[in-house]
Motif scaffolding. Structure first.
Motif, PDB file in Angstrom:
ATOM      1  N   UNK A 157       0.855  -1.189   0.000  1.00  0.00           N
ATOM      2  CA  UNK A 157       0.000   0.000   0.000  1.00  0.00           C
ATOM      3  C   UNK A 157       0.890   1.238   0.000  1.00  0.00           C
ATOM      4  N   UNK A 158       1.556   1.462  -1.120  1.00  0.00           N
ATOM      5  CA  UNK A 158       2.488   2.585  -1.227  1.00  0.00           C
ATOM      6  C   UNK A 158       1.819   3.921  -0.956  1.00  0.00           C
ATOM      7  N   UNK A 159       0.547   4.014  -1.331  1.00  0.00           N
ATOM      8  CA  UNK A 159      -0.169   5.279  -1.136  1.00  0.00           C
ATOM      9  C   UNK A 159      -0.316   5.623   0.347  1.00  0.00           C
ATOM     10  N   UNK A 160      -0.433   4.592   1.203  1.00  0.00           N
ATOM     11  CA  UNK A 160      -0.584   4.843   2.636  1.00  0.00           C
ATOM     12  C   UNK A 160       0.708   5.362   3.250  1.00  0.00           C
ATOM     13  N   UNK A 161       1.817   4.717   2.925  1.00  0.00           N
ATOM     14  CA  UNK A 161       3.097   5.209   3.430  1.00  0.00           C
ATOM     15  C   UNK A 161       3.423   6.585   2.887  1.00  0.00           C
ATOM     16  N   UNK A 162       3.056   6.830   1.630  1.00  0.00           N
ATOM     17  CA  UNK A 162       3.314   8.129   1.012  1.00  0.00           C
ATOM     18  C   UNK A 162       2.448   9.218   1.639  1.00  0.00           C
ATOM     19  N   UNK A 183       9.925   8.298 -10.948  1.00  0.00           N
ATOM     20  CA  UNK A 183      10.836   7.748 -11.941  1.00  0.00           C
ATOM     21  C   UNK A 183      10.176   7.530 -13.284  1.00  0.00           C
ATOM     22  N   UNK A 184       9.080   6.790 -13.290  1.00  0.00           N
ATOM     23  CA  UNK A 184       8.347   6.463 -14.510  1.00  0.00           C
ATOM     24  C   UNK A 184       6.867   6.773 -14.284  1.00  0.00           C
ATOM     25  N   UNK A 185       6.252   7.408 -15.243  1.00  0.00           N
ATOM     26  CA  UNK A 185       4.857   7.831 -15.079  1.00  0.00           C
ATOM     27  C   UNK A 185       3.901   6.676 -15.365  1.00  0.00           C
ATOM     28  N   UNK A 186       3.834   5.748 -14.419  1.00  0.00           N
ATOM     29  CA  UNK A 186       2.905   4.628 -14.549  1.00  0.00           C
ATOM     30  C   UNK A 186       2.004   4.551 -13.330  1.00  0.00           C
ATOM     31  N   UNK A 187       1.071   3.609 -13.345  1.00  0.00           N
ATOM     32  CA  UNK A 187       0.062   3.536 -12.278  1.00  0.00           C
ATOM     33  C   UNK A 187       0.685   3.278 -10.914  1.00  0.00           C
ATOM     34  N   UNK A 188       1.745   2.465 -10.870  1.00  0.00           N
ATOM     35  CA  UNK A 188       2.368   2.172  -9.579  1.00  0.00           C
ATOM     36  C   UNK A 188       2.953   3.428  -8.957  1.00  0.00           C
ATOM     37  N   UNK A 189       3.734   4.185  -9.696  1.00  0.00           N
ATOM     38  CA  UNK A 189       4.371   5.371  -9.130  1.00  0.00           C
ATOM     39  C   UNK A 189       3.336   6.468  -8.872  1.00  0.00           C
ATOM     40  N   UNK A 190       2.253   6.453  -9.615  1.00  0.00           N
ATOM     41  CA  UNK A 190       1.195   7.429  -9.350  1.00  0.00           C
ATOM     42  C   UNK A 190       0.545   7.180  -7.996  1.00  0.00           C
ATOM     43  N   UNK A 345      -3.137   6.029  12.509  1.00  0.00           N
ATOM     44  CA  UNK A 345      -4.264   5.409  13.192  1.00  0.00           C
ATOM     45  C   UNK A 345      -5.567   5.643  12.422  1.00  0.00           C
ATOM     46  N   UNK A 346      -5.735   6.836  11.899  1.00  0.00           N
ATOM     47  CA  UNK A 346      -6.960   7.136  11.151  1.00  0.00           C
ATOM     48  C   UNK A 346      -7.052   6.297   9.884  1.00  0.00           C
ATOM     49  N   UNK A 347      -5.918   6.032   9.260  1.00  0.00           N
ATOM     50  CA  UNK A 347      -5.918   5.180   8.070  1.00  0.00           C
ATOM     51  C   UNK A 347      -6.237   3.743   8.460  1.00  0.00           C
ATOM     52  N   UNK A 348      -5.564   3.248   9.481  1.00  0.00           N
ATOM     53  CA  UNK A 348      -5.782   1.873   9.934  1.00  0.00           C
ATOM     54  C   UNK A 348      -7.226   1.663  10.384  1.00  0.00           C
ATOM     55  N   UNK A 349      -7.790   2.662  11.050  1.00  0.00           N
ATOM     56  CA  UNK A 349      -9.164   2.559  11.552  1.00  0.00           C
ATOM     57  C   UNK A 349     -10.213   2.799  10.473  1.00  0.00           C
ATOM     58  N   UNK A 350      -9.773   3.149   9.275  1.00  0.00           N
ATOM     59  CA  UNK A 350     -10.716   3.369   8.194  1.00  0.00           C
ATOM     60  C   UNK A 350     -11.321   4.760   8.132  1.00  0.00           C
ATOM     61  N   UNK A 351     -10.844   5.665   8.983  1.00  0.00           N
ATOM     62  CA  UNK A 351     -11.373   7.021   8.963  1.00  0.00           C
ATOM     63  C   UNK A 351     -10.856   7.800   7.755  1.00  0.00           C
ATOM     64  N   UNK A 352      -9.682   7.402   7.275  1.00  0.00           N
ATOM     65  CA  UNK A 352      -9.098   8.020   6.082  1.00  0.00           C
ATOM     66  C   UNK A 352      -8.884   6.935   5.037  1.00  0.00           C
ATOM     67  N   UNK A 353      -9.416   7.159   3.846  1.00  0.00           N
ATOM     68  CA  UNK A 353      -9.154   6.300   2.717  1.00  0.00           C
ATOM     69  C   UNK A 353      -8.212   7.027   1.779  1.00  0.00           C
ATOM     70  N   UNK A 354      -7.015   6.514   1.627  1.00  0.00           N
ATOM     71  CA  UNK A 354      -5.998   7.205   0.831  1.00  0.00           C
ATOM     72  C   UNK A 354      -6.206   6.898  -0.651  1.00  0.00           C
ATOM     73  N   UNK A 355      -6.224   7.919  -1.495  1.00  0.00           N
ATOM     74  CA  UNK A 355      -6.415   7.678  -2.931  1.00  0.00           C
ATOM     75  C   UNK A 355      -5.205   6.984  -3.547  1.00  0.00           C
ATOM     76  N   UNK A 356      -5.453   6.244  -4.606  1.00  0.00           N
ATOM     77  CA  UNK A 356      -4.375   5.563  -5.316  1.00  0.00           C
ATOM     78  C   UNK A 356      -4.086   6.214  -6.676  1.00  0.00           C
ATOM     79  N   UNK A 357      -4.869   7.216  -7.014  1.00  0.00           N
ATOM     80  CA  UNK A 357      -4.660   7.953  -8.260  1.00  0.00           C
ATOM     81  C   UNK A 357      -4.646   9.444  -7.961  1.00  0.00           C
ATOM     82  N   UNK A 358      -3.739  10.202  -8.584  1.00  0.00           N
ATOM     83  CA  UNK A 358      -3.677  11.650  -8.342  1.00  0.00           C
ATOM     84  C   UNK A 358      -4.959  12.341  -8.762  1.00  0.00           C
TER      85      UNK A 358
END
Length: 358
Positions: A157-162, A183-190, A345-358
């Motif tokens: 969950x790269x988006x969560x750490x980011x 590095x590369x403009x793909x879905x993973x790095x986004x 904690x808010x992410x783990x508890x589901x209070x924050x949903x981190x986006x995976x796309x800009x």
């Protein structure tokens, strides 16, 4: 506490065994789990080599061992398998353009290595083909989903750490001006970009975030172009950015060089780069790093395999099992630890949903 996404994994699979390990560990700086599954196939069912032999092969992504980032994190897991599980290990690096990934997998398989790990999403299709050709061998692929009964997907969950990196950057940048180099403009790095931007905006809604990708989707040279990383970061610092976060593999060295020249700060990625970068003047500019515990994923995959489990599913390393997070080497984010912990904690508890796309 487990991610709901883990709930359907069977404990007889490699993914299930790794999940059970993560659950038993219950988080912590070395989590991702280090105990075997509660249930596993019998010795007759296991695809592990007879007689206790364990030969683990690993094929690096572009840049290979020594990138001080993604590949080195994977190698750390491989070394741990050697030290703690008695594994015989072999690692191979691809050509500079990655064109021989398939040949590396074949070379390892023909040499009797089992299991075999491909580091990076670019191995996805090559792993699928190799898995069909060598059904008796277990494979894992980092950053790509399982696509065969004998393939385990190691996902993060790269988006969560980011997001946490973004919170830290916003709290430390007085002007609210920060940057992101991909590095590369793909879905993973986004995913890295999306999480970082969301974290920054959660602290300072009016923050300015500069974004630059080094190469377009499909051109993986962006992960090994320190010169391009340096130019991109230099422009951001010149324009007023106080902190630049990179997700660019070996190109991050250039970002650190630009930060040192500008007397500004940077955020590393994948490994604790304040420890992996050798140059003292560059270590000092790395405020923190977004840890992506590829080392844990690799080690737990090998350990589950040794226990007799099989593939066919995915394991997702998120904040709930400390599969991602922030490094604290240097103490530069110690004063904001409470705010970072609250966001986690808010992410783990589901209070924050981190986006995976800009």
């Amino acid at each position: 506490m487990l991610s709901k996404r883990f709930g359907r994994l069977a404990t007889g699979t490699l993914a299930g065994a790794m999940l059970m390990a993560a659950a038993a560990c219950g988080g912590g700086s070395n989590s991702g789990g280090e105990t075997t599954a509660s249930t596993a196939p019998s010795a007759a069912e296991s695809s592990a080599p007879a007689g206790g032999a364990l030969k683990v092969g690993l094929a690096f992504d572009i840049g290979g061992r020594g990138d001080k980032s993604f590949n080195d994190a994977a190698y750390a897991g491989l070394e741990k398998a050697k030290a703690e599980l008695g594994a015989e290990i072999k690692e191979l690096s691809p050509a500079s353009d990655g064109s021989n990934r398939s040949e590396l997998l074949t070379q390892l398989a023909d040499a009797g290595y089992n299991p075999i790990i491909g580091v990076g999403f670019a191995y996805g299709e090559d792993i699928k083909k190799a898995a069909a050709e060598y059904p008796e061998i277990q494979f894992a692929v980092v950053d790509s989903a399982s696509n065969a009964p004998n393939v385990t997907g190691l996902l993060f969950a790269e988006e969560q750490g980011s997001y946490l990196a973004g919170v830290a950057a916003a709290l430390k940048a007085e002007s609210g001006h920060v940057g992101f180099v991909g590095g590369v403009e793909n879905d993973l790095i986004k995913k890295f970009q999306a999480g970082f931007e969301a974290g920054v905006k959660s602290v300072k809604s009016d923050a300015k975030i500069d974004v630059k990708y080094l190469t377009p989707d499909g051109d993986f040279t962006g992960f090994r172009a320190p010169d391009k990383g340096k130019v991109a970061a230099e422009k951001m610092y010149q324009d007023g950015a106080e902190i630049v976060y990179h997700a660019s593999g070996d190109s991050g060295l250039g970002v650190f060089q630009a930060a040192a020249a500008a007397k500004k700060k940077a955020i590393g990625v994948d490994s604790d780069q304040r420890q992996t970068v050798k140059e003292t003047n560059l270590q000092e500019v790395i405020m923190t790093s977004m840890l992506k515990r590829v080392d844990v994923g690799v080690f737990e995959f090998v350990k589950a395999f040794q226990g007799g489990a099989k593939g066919g599913s995915d394991v997702i390393y998120d904040l709930k099992v400390d599969g991602v997070g922030l490094s604290t080497t240097g103490g530069e984010i110690d004063d904001i630890a409470d705010k970072i912990d609250a966001a986690k904690k808010d992410i783990v508890d589901g209070k924050i949903t981190v986006p995976t796309k800009p």
